[in-house]
Design a protein around this motif. Structure first.
Motif, mmCIF file in Angstrom:
data_model
loop_
_atom_site.group_PDB
_atom_site.id
_atom_site.type_symbol
_atom_site.label_atom_id
_atom_site.label_comp_id
_atom_site.label_asym_id
_atom_site.label_seq_id
_atom_site.Cartn_x
_atom_site.Cartn_y
_atom_site.Cartn_z
ATOM 1 N N PRO A 11 0.834 -1.206 0.000
ATOM 2 C CA PRO A 11 0.000 0.000 0.000
ATOM 3 C C PRO A 11 0.867 1.253 0.000
ATOM 4 O O PRO A 11 1.974 1.262 0.562
ATOM 5 C CB PRO A 11 -0.797 -0.111 1.298
ATOM 6 N N GLN A 12 0.361 2.293 -0.612
ATOM 7 C CA GLN A 12 1.042 3.577 -0.692
ATOM 8 C C GLN A 12 0.157 4.650 -0.035
ATOM 9 O O GLN A 12 -1.051 4.685 -0.274
ATOM 10 C CB GLN A 12 1.296 3.963 -2.150
ATOM 11 N N TRP A 58 -1.619 -4.722 4.546
ATOM 12 C CA TRP A 58 -2.868 -4.738 3.783
ATOM 13 C C TRP A 58 -4.085 -4.389 4.633
ATOM 14 O O TRP A 58 -5.206 -4.411 4.148
ATOM 15 C CB TRP A 58 -3.021 -6.080 3.078
ATOM 16 N N ILE A 60 -4.114 -1.379 5.681
ATOM 17 C CA ILE A 60 -4.170 0.053 5.360
ATOM 18 C C ILE A 60 -5.414 0.364 4.529
ATOM 19 O O ILE A 60 -5.763 -0.358 3.584
ATOM 20 C CB ILE A 60 -2.901 0.486 4.599
ATOM 21 N N CYS A 61 -6.069 1.452 4.911
ATOM 22 C CA CYS A 61 -7.282 1.920 4.228
ATOM 23 C C CYS A 61 -7.181 3.443 4.119
ATOM 24 O O CYS A 61 -6.872 4.122 5.106
ATOM 25 C CB CYS A 61 -8.510 1.516 5.045
ATOM 26 N N HIS A 62 -7.429 3.976 2.937
ATOM 27 C CA HIS A 62 -7.260 5.409 2.732
ATOM 28 C C HIS A 62 -8.448 6.203 3.275
ATOM 29 O O HIS A 62 -9.599 5.750 3.228
ATOM 30 C CB HIS A 62 -7.085 5.706 1.249
ATOM 31 N N SER A 65 -12.671 6.522 2.487
ATOM 32 C CA SER A 65 -13.197 5.245 1.997
ATOM 33 C C SER A 65 -14.541 4.917 2.638
ATOM 34 O O SER A 65 -14.854 5.364 3.748
ATOM 35 C CB SER A 65 -12.218 4.104 2.295
ATOM 36 N N ASP A 135 -8.864 -3.436 6.232
ATOM 37 C CA ASP A 135 -9.292 -2.028 6.180
ATOM 38 C C ASP A 135 -9.375 -1.367 7.548
ATOM 39 O O ASP A 135 -10.091 -0.385 7.726
ATOM 40 C CB ASP A 135 -10.649 -1.891 5.468
#
Length: 230
Positions: A11-12, A58, A60-62, A65, A135
Motif C-alpha cells: 500500500p502507498q 494490507w 491500510i485503508c485510505h 473510503s 481495512d
C-alpha cells in the motif's frame, strides 16, 4: 524460479505537498498509551514500558473510503490515533536521537472488533482477530516532519458530527521519541514503517451508515464511512 502467483504491491500513502507516496512496510500499534483510555477498558497502565500489537500492511485503508461493516463482529469500535511514519533506519537508537528517523505524521484510525479482542484478552490469547482486520488501519495523507512540530495539539474524533474523543497529544503516556527508542530495541525499524501511537478515552461502537471523522490540529483529517455488512 518463478512464483505461482503475484502478490499485490505494498500500500502507498499520499504525502502532503508531494507527488511521491509513502510505501507501507509494517504497521506497529501502541496499546493503552492514554491513561483515561486504559481506565475505560478496565486495565492498569503499564508504566514500565510501552507494549505493541501489529497489523499487516494490507490493513491500510485510505481516508474517505466506504468499507463494509466487518466480518464476524457485533461490536466494531473506532480508535483515533496519531500516526508516526518512519523514514530512516533506526536500531537501538537513543531517545535523544530517535526523532531523526521520523519522516512525518498523519491522522489514523485503529478500527477494532472489540468483542473479539475482549474475548481473546479474557482467554489470554493474542488480539489478532480483534485488531488485524482488513481495512482497519485507516490513514490520512502524511505531513512531512518539517511541517509539523509535536506540541499540545488537540486530537479528536466525531461520529455523525458528534464528538466522541477529545484529548491532546501531551496526554500520551509514552512520547514519540520514547516509543521509537523502545521499539528499536526489538526491531530494525526501516523506512515505510508506521507507528499508531494509541487512542484517547471515548472509544465506542459504530454501525452501518455511520461517518467517522478524526482530527489533529495541523494535520489532514481522516474520515471513514461504514457500509452494510457483506
Amino acid at each position: 524460479m518463478s512464483s505461482f502467483f503475484d502478490l499485490p504491491p505494498l500500500p502507498q500513502v499520499p504525502v502532503a505537498g508531494s507527488d511521491n507516496t509513502f510505501p507501507v512496510r509494517r504497521v506497529f500499534c501502541v496499546g493503552r498509551n492514554y491513561a483515561a483510555h486504559a481506565a475505560e477498558m478496565g486495565v492498569e497502565v503499564d508504566r514500565e514500558a510501552p507494549f505493541y500489537f501489529t497489523k499487516t500492511p494490507w490493513a491500510i485503508c485510505h481516508t474517505g473510503s466506504t468499507i463494509p461493516y466487518p466480518l464476524e463482529t457485533e461490536n466494531y469500535h473506532y480508535e483515533m490515533e496519531f500516526v508516526v511514519a518512519i523514514g530512516k533506519p533506526a536500531f537501538r537508537v537513543s531517545i535523544d536521537n530517535a526523532m531523526d528517523a521520523v519522516f512525518g505524521y498523519a491522522c489514523g484510525l485503529d478500527m477494532t472488533r472489540r468483542d473479539l479482542q475482549l474475548a481473546a484478552r479474557a482467554k489470554q490469547r493474542p488480539w489478532d482477530l480483534g485488531k488485524d482486520v482488513e481495512d482497519s488501519a485507516v490513514i490520512a495523507p502524511i505531513s512531512p516532519a518539517a511541517d509539523f512540530a509535536i506540541a499540545d495539539q488537540r486530537i479528536a474524533l466525531s461520529v455523525n458530527g458528534e464528538v466522541k474523543q477529545d484529548a491532546h497529544l501531551t496526554d500520551l503516556i509514552w512520547s514519540v521519541p520514547e516509543i521509537i527508542a523502545h521499539l528499536s530495541r526489538f526491531y530494525h525499524l526501516q523506512p515505510g514503517d508506521l507507528i499508531y501511537t494509541g487512542t484517547p478515552a471515548g472509544v465506542g461502537p459504530v454501525v452501518a451508515g455511520d461517518v467517522i471523522e478524526g482530527t489533529i490540529d495541523g494535520l489532514a483529517p481522516v474520515t471513514l464511512t461504514l457500509g452494510a455488512a457483506e
